[in-house]
Design a protein around this motif. Sequence first.
Motif, short mmCIF file in Angstrom:
data_model
loop_
_atom_site.label_atom_id
_atom_site.label_comp_id
_atom_site.label_asym_id
_atom_site.label_seq_id
_atom_site.Cartn_x
_atom_site.Cartn_y
_atom_site.Cartn_z
N ASN A 91 35.18 -16.28 24.40
CA ASN A 91 34.89 -15.08 25.18
C ASN A 91 36.16 -14.32 25.53
O ASN A 91 37.20 -14.91 25.81
CB ASN A 91 34.18 -15.46 26.48
CG ASN A 91 32.77 -15.95 26.23
OD1 ASN A 91 32.10 -15.52 25.28
ND2 ASN A 91 32.30 -16.87 27.07
N SER A 92 36.05 -13.01 25.53
CA SER A 92 37.16 -12.16 25.96
C SER A 92 37.06 -11.93 27.46
O SER A 92 36.04 -12.22 28.08
CB SER A 92 37.10 -10.83 25.22
OG SER A 92 35.90 -10.15 25.55
N PRO A 93 38.09 -11.40 28.08
CA PRO A 93 38.06 -11.13 29.52
C PRO A 93 37.42 -9.79 29.84
O PRO A 93 36.88 -9.11 28.96
CB PRO A 93 39.55 -11.11 29.90
CG PRO A 93 40.21 -10.56 28.67
CD PRO A 93 39.41 -11.09 27.50
N GLN A 94 37.45 -9.42 31.10
CA GLN A 94 37.15 -8.04 31.48
C GLN A 94 38.29 -7.14 31.01
O GLN A 94 39.38 -7.60 30.75
CB GLN A 94 37.02 -7.90 33.00
CG GLN A 94 35.83 -8.58 33.61
CD GLN A 94 35.94 -10.08 33.66
OE1 GLN A 94 35.01 -10.78 33.27
NE2 GLN A 94 37.07 -10.61 34.11
N PHE A 95 38.02 -5.86 30.96
CA PHE A 95 39.08 -4.91 30.63
C PHE A 95 39.90 -4.57 31.87
O PHE A 95 41.13 -4.60 31.84
CB PHE A 95 38.48 -3.63 30.05
CG PHE A 95 39.48 -2.53 29.84
CD1 PHE A 95 40.38 -2.58 28.79
CD2 PHE A 95 39.52 -1.42 30.68
CE1 PHE A 95 41.31 -1.58 28.58
CE2 PHE A 95 40.43 -0.40 30.49
CZ PHE A 95 41.33 -0.48 29.43
N LEU A 96 39.23 -4.28 32.98
CA LEU A 96 39.93 -3.81 34.17
C LEU A 96 39.35 -4.48 35.41
O LEU A 96 38.14 -4.47 35.63
CB LEU A 96 39.78 -2.29 34.31
CG LEU A 96 40.28 -1.64 35.61
CD1 LEU A 96 41.78 -1.84 35.77
CD2 LEU A 96 39.93 -0.15 35.62
N ARG A 97 40.24 -5.05 36.22
CA ARG A 97 39.85 -5.57 37.53
C ARG A 97 40.73 -4.90 38.59
O ARG A 97 41.95 -4.88 38.47
CB ARG A 97 40.04 -7.08 37.61
CG ARG A 97 39.64 -7.62 38.99
CD ARG A 97 39.99 -9.08 39.15
NE ARG A 97 39.58 -9.55 40.48
CZ ARG A 97 39.87 -10.75 40.96
NH1 ARG A 97 40.57 -11.60 40.25
NH2 ARG A 97 39.47 -11.10 42.17
N THR A 98 40.10 -4.36 39.62
CA THR A 98 40.86 -3.80 40.74
C THR A 98 40.41 -4.45 42.03
O THR A 98 39.22 -4.70 42.24
CB THR A 98 40.68 -2.27 40.86
OG1 THR A 98 39.34 -1.97 41.28
CG2 THR A 98 40.97 -1.58 39.55
N HIS A 99 41.37 -4.73 42.89
CA HIS A 99 41.07 -5.27 44.22
C HIS A 99 41.92 -4.52 45.25
O HIS A 99 43.14 -4.43 45.12
CB HIS A 99 41.38 -6.75 44.30
CG HIS A 99 41.23 -7.31 45.70
ND1 HIS A 99 40.01 -7.55 46.28
CD2 HIS A 99 42.17 -7.63 46.63
CE1 HIS A 99 40.19 -8.01 47.52
NE2 HIS A 99 41.49 -8.05 47.75
N ASN A 100 41.25 -3.95 46.24
CA ASN A 100 41.93 -3.21 47.31
C ASN A 100 42.83 -2.12 46.72
O ASN A 100 44.00 -1.99 47.09
CB ASN A 100 42.74 -4.16 48.19
CG ASN A 100 43.20 -3.49 49.48
OD1 ASN A 100 42.52 -2.61 50.01
ND2 ASN A 100 44.35 -3.90 49.98
N CYS A 101 42.26 -1.33 45.83
CA CYS A 101 43.02 -0.26 45.19
C CYS A 101 42.42 1.09 45.55
O CYS A 101 41.26 1.20 45.96
CB CYS A 101 43.00 -0.44 43.67
SG CYS A 101 43.90 -1.90 43.10
N LYS A 102 43.23 2.14 45.38
CA LYS A 102 42.79 3.50 45.69
C LYS A 102 43.27 4.46 44.60
O LYS A 102 44.39 4.34 44.12
CB LYS A 102 43.35 3.94 47.05
CG LYS A 102 42.90 5.33 47.48
CD LYS A 102 43.44 5.69 48.86
CE LYS A 102 42.96 7.07 49.29
NZ LYS A 102 43.49 7.44 50.62
#
Length: 289
Positions: A91-102
């Motif tokens: 399996n591949s990963p997600q493309f984009l993960r954001t946490h507490n971003c603006k």
Amino acid sequence: KYSETVRVRATGSEDRPVTFKAMTGERVDFDGDHRKLTVGFAINSKQHLRFDGLYFKMFGNKGWESIFNVFDSQHVQFTRCFMNGATGAGNSPQFLRTHNCKDVLMQNCVIASGFQGTYFTQSTDLRIENNVFLRNLICPILNSGGEPKGVVIRNNIFVDSIPSKVQVHLFELGGIDQYVFDNNCFYLRLPDAERRPFLFYGKGPGRLSMGEYEKLKGDTRSVFAYPQFRITKDKEPKDRTGKKIKFLADWLAGQRDIDFPDLFTLHSELMKRDVGLQPEVFRDFHFNK
């Protein structure tokens, strides 16, 4: 070609953003070394970053890690990037993960055969525009751990997930009022009323079809159609038994050398409405075909 995880240590400013970009006429490939690497770029507490014209393949899946792991950051843009997760076993990963971003922009990108497409938590002012989400394992867009604010999802093409996940929702989102779905194309395996692609949890109303969503939020200008990707023009691919493949995304997802031009839409209505990838922004690109 690069096989590494880049840990971004510099931050930019509004007039001088830090930019990772392919040189004009060149191609930059990041290779996950047969799924050994799980993160392409690790970004923590940075501002004013640009990522443009990058390719990713053979990255592996480890929990919620992603090609771009972005934490506690602002004013970050991802444009013209291509992740092809169908380039080997695993399996591949997600493309984009954001946490507490603006203030995050994702535009003119392709996420093909990702585990999820994007995954965000506690983030505000997100714009997801003119991308192609091509047959990801489960959800193109997933939110968890808190309701975000100001999420605009516009002019994208969403292709249904793998056949075994057809009963699983495509969008898992906390709440409902903070999202704007506008002018997107959906290529689904089942009719909208049966597929019911949305799950709005928490304060949201639960599982919904687009028709049910529009009764609550108004017209979304959605199109339900095959987007007529350029690579499939005049083609009638068949499976190993010689049977015609009805859901063409199943054939598309197995094309290891697929590139941006292959996924330009030839659907006249989508072209008129600026849905999907924008060919004019790729004029300086070096393609593999």
